[in-house]
Write a protein that holds these residues in place. Structure first.
Motif: not given
Ligand code: FE2
Length: 144
Positions: A84-91
């Motif tokens: 999945a493509i996570p949100s920036p903070l999760i990245m």
């Protein structure tokens, strides 16, 4: 010596896994602070990829062969793929955890280099460790 060589391969695979994941985040990150994240991730993946060639060449200098397939690289890597493509903070939090895994493998490599009386390999790994402890501080600062 065999243990050191095997650990250098784990370090190579983990380096490559971390590099690739950071590069995909650089491509796919979205949001109001896009430019900041895209730039930070760009600098990060370049710095990780800059190590890849030297790690593999150290394996050759230890008289072993570097892995020849992506499948083998990912088998060696301690960094898990993320579909999945996570949100920036999760990245950032994902990369901070992966960076910690890389640091653990580098520390093991340094201890094994010491045990095998290979100080040049140990010094090489120490320089990477130093850079990644600094990366860890930056990655963790995004989510504090
Ligand atoms: Fe780019």
């Amino acid at each position: 010596m065999e243990q050191l060589i095997e650990q250098m391969k784990v370090i190579l695979g983990t380096n490559f896994g971390l590099y690739f994941k950071a590069h995909t985040f650089h491509w796919n990150v979205e949001g109001p602070d896009f430019a900041q994240y895209h730039g930070f991730l760009g600098d990060f993946y370049e710095s990780v990829f800059d190590q890849t060639d030297s790690i593999a060449e150290h394996i050759r200098a230890l008289n072993s062969y570097a892995p020849t397939t992506l499948a083998r690289m990912m088998e060696l890597s301690k960094v898990q793929d993320i579909v999945a493509i996570p949100s920036p903070l999760i990245m950032m939090s994902e990369l901070a955890q992966d960076n910690d895994k890389y640091i653990m493998e580098l520390r093991t490599g340094i201890a094994l280099a010491d045990a095998a009386d290979e100080p040049a390999v140990g010094n090489f790994l120490q320089d990477i460790l130093d850079a990644h402890q600094k990366h860890g501080w930056m990655l963790k600062s995004f989510t504090r």
